[in-house]
Design an enzyme around this catalytic site. Structure first.
Site, PDB file in Angstrom:
ATOM      1  N   LYS A  52       0.770  -1.149  -0.149  1.00  0.00           N
ATOM      2  CA  LYS A  52       0.619   0.206  -0.382  1.00  0.00           C
ATOM      3  C   LYS A  52       0.893   1.003  -0.498  1.00  0.00           C
ATOM      4  CE  LYS A  52      -3.876   2.286   2.622  1.00  0.00           C
ATOM      5  NZ  LYS A  52      -4.889   1.706   3.978  1.00  0.00           N
ATOM      6  N   SER A  80      -8.969   1.738   2.757  1.00  0.00           N
ATOM      7  CA  SER A  80      -8.518   2.495   2.571  1.00  0.00           C
ATOM      8  C   SER A  80      -7.453   1.465   0.796  1.00  0.00           C
ATOM      9  CB  SER A  80      -8.164   3.857   2.676  1.00  0.00           C
ATOM     10  OG  SER A  80      -6.943   3.056   4.241  1.00  0.00           O
ATOM     11  N   SER A 137     -10.056  -0.260   7.410  1.00  0.00           N
ATOM     12  CA  SER A 137      -9.166  -0.350   6.292  1.00  0.00           C
ATOM     13  C   SER A 137      -8.696  -1.834   5.478  1.00  0.00           C
ATOM     14  CB  SER A 137      -8.822   0.725   5.891  1.00  0.00           C
ATOM     15  OG  SER A 137      -8.571   2.453   6.189  1.00  0.00           O
TER      16      SER A 137
END
Lengths: 79, 463
Positions: B78, B153, B177
């Site tokens: 990420k 996210s 997330s």
């Protein structure tokens, strides 16, 4: 305006308040105090969001034990 | 070779010298070339680095010196995890040209375990603002149907793992997330116990709620990846100084003897889920019951009682992190991020403190509820993924979400796929454990996956 002095050292005194509650600060004044340069168009959305958050916060303002600790209390280790 | 391999399967083939890490990496990059123009899961493929990693792994393979089950496994990070010499943007214009000088601890640990770094993956801006269409890169899209949302996210990791572009990846979880994208993309993802894996070198959102964790196709793969990232970090103030458990030791024990609490009111009353999600949970409970688990209902405070302090804490702490940039570079944020952060400036300090006081009570409530239980079960998400252009701009406080209670309490929580809904997109459930009892969470999740056939189905777009 100057507050009347009652003798002794000079201290700040809060204005007498007949309702015995804190006065509300206007939303626009709160936004201005943040120093953020928000566009006028953003204000209605922001006010709605703040109301949402305030609704969440109101769930937490109920009576609770006077001495209840927040979770951030910490422990020190001996040096 | 099977066109899709789990980490456990690929690791065994690599160890047996039946699969070349270079070949596996090439297959993954071929998929990136074919699918990512649609999925937008990568912000930056790092092909040169990946091929160098894969060749080094292959040398170890030939020398009989593999580092373990993650050696030669293609993964992605990420894009809030710092990577030395490789751009780390948080999917934001503010960090468009940011190149860290050090790896985050987790990136470093996975590299030391021999993984192959395929690149940096999409996120919601600074792990909160999304889906956004006004950033330097588009948002990731759901491989089960690219018109639909991935959740966030850790959106790029969810999409890339589901489509087989990587075999696993990192996520971060402040209010859901990791588990949200895992749920909507039909993969497995765990938010470990607060403090189990280091957050150092990961861009912060809300320090008392932030967790790092892995996402992968199967529960077993999550266990393997978490083994490679967990451990004490003396420079992360939240890091727990305790031995790391063996997360795969109990995987094959099944559910016999497990004491399972179902927080039914979370997903039936507080935020009623879709029929398919409810059926998935009930079917899972039947499987656990048949395997010999003891199942009972558990009643906690309403889910909104957990969400209210969670969002207040998140909003206050995120605003504190971003205030300097908000004041100087307000318009460099995407509109969604700006709106989600700016009102943190108007939060009252007393409300933040009341939230933190309430948090302690909720932690105690959860601890007491689990005293005679091993795991809790509820939903991860209300149902299938909505269309990406129909995601409400601010949905956080309209209905309580299923993931925030376990950020507030810090308990380990795993999301896994429980089937597919009417629209053909995945549905999911959440398995929650006691602090540092990830092994039990994995045990239950693996028992469920072994008893069902959901892991045999990939998105048709990727097939």
């Amino acid at each position: 305006m100057k507050w009347p002095r009652r003798g002794g050292p000079s201290v700040h005194r809060s204005r007498p308040n007949e309702s015995n509650s804190m006065s509300e600060i206007k939303f626009e004044a709160r936004v201005k105090a943040t120093g953020l340069r928000l566009q006028p168009d953003d204000m209605p959305m922001l006010e709605a969001l703040v109301k949402d958050l305030d609704r969440a916060a109101s769930m937490l303002r109920g009576p609770r034990p006077f001495a209840q600790e927040p979770l951030i209390a910490f422990r020190l280790k001996p040096a | 070779m099977d066109s899709f391999l789990s980490i456990a399967e690929a690791g065994k083939l690599i160890a047996a010298k039946k699969l070349s890490p270079v070949e596996l990496t090439r297959i993954c990059f071929d998929r990136v070339a074919k699918l990512d123009p649609t999925l937008h899961s990568f912000l930056l493929p790092t092909e040169d680095r990946a091929m160098a990693d894969a060749k080094a792994s292959e040398s170890r393979q030939m020398a009989g010196a593999l580092k373990g089950p993650l050696d030669g496994i293609p993964i992605g990070h990420k894009d809030i995890y710092n990577t030395a010499g490789i751009r780390t943007t948080a999917h934001s214009k503010l960090l468009e040209h940011n190149v860290p000088t050090e790896d985050s601890v987790v990136v470093s640990k996975w590299a030391a375990a021999g993984t192959v770094m395929m690149g940096k993956l999409a996120t919601h801006e600074f792990a909160i603002g999304g889906p956004s269409f006004d950033l330097p890169w588009p948002p990731a899209r759901n491989p089960w149907n690219p018109d639909h949302f991935t959740a966030g996210s850790s959106s790029g990791t969810g999409a890339a793992v589901a489509a087989g572009l990587v075999l696993g990846g990192t996520g971060s979880d402040t209010g859901g997330s990791i588990r949200g994208p895992s749920a909507l993309c039909g993969i497995a993802g765990i938010k470990p116990t607060y403090g189990l894996s280091s957050r150092r070198g990961v861009l912060p959102l809300s320090q008392t709620l932030d967790h790092t964790g892995p996402m992968a196709w199967t529960v077993q793969d999550c266990a393997l990846l978490l083994q490679g990232m967990a451990g004490h970090d003396p420079l992360d103030p939240a890091s727990a100084n305790r031995p790391v458990a063996n997360f795969t030791a109990d995987l094959d024990k099944g559910a016999r003897g497990l004491r399972i609490g179902v927080i039914r009111h979370f997903h039936e009353i507080d935020n009623p889920v879709s029929a398919a999600t409810k059926k998935g949970i009930e079917d899972a409970l039947d499987i656990f019951r048949q395997q010999g688990a003891d199942i009972r209902d558990v009643t906690l405070s309403p889910m909104m009682d957990y969400n209210a302090p969670g969002w207040l804490i998140l909003t206050a702490e995120a605003y504190a992190v971003h205030e300097p940039w908000l004041k100087d570079r307000f318009n460099d944020y995407g509109a969604l991020m700006r709106d989600r952060l700016a009102f943190g400036a108007l939060l009252r300090a007393a409300d933040y403190i009341q939230a933190v006081r309430r948090r302690r009570v909720l932690c105690e409530e959860m601890r007491d509820a689990m005293a005679n239980l091993d795991i809790l079960i509820t939903a991860s998400a209300p149902g299938e993924a909505p269309k990406i252009d129909e995601v409400p701009k601010w949905a956080m406080l309209e209905k309580p979400n299923f993931t925030m209670p376990f950020n507030v309490t810090g308990l380990p929580a795993l999301s896994l796929c429980t089937g597919y809904g009417e629209g053909g997109l995945p549905v999911s459930m959440q398995i929650v454990g006691k602090p540092f009892a990830e092994a039990t969470v994995f045990q239950a999740g693996h028992a469920y996956e072994m008893a069902t056939a959901w892991r045999a189905k990939r998105p048709s777009l990727a097939a």
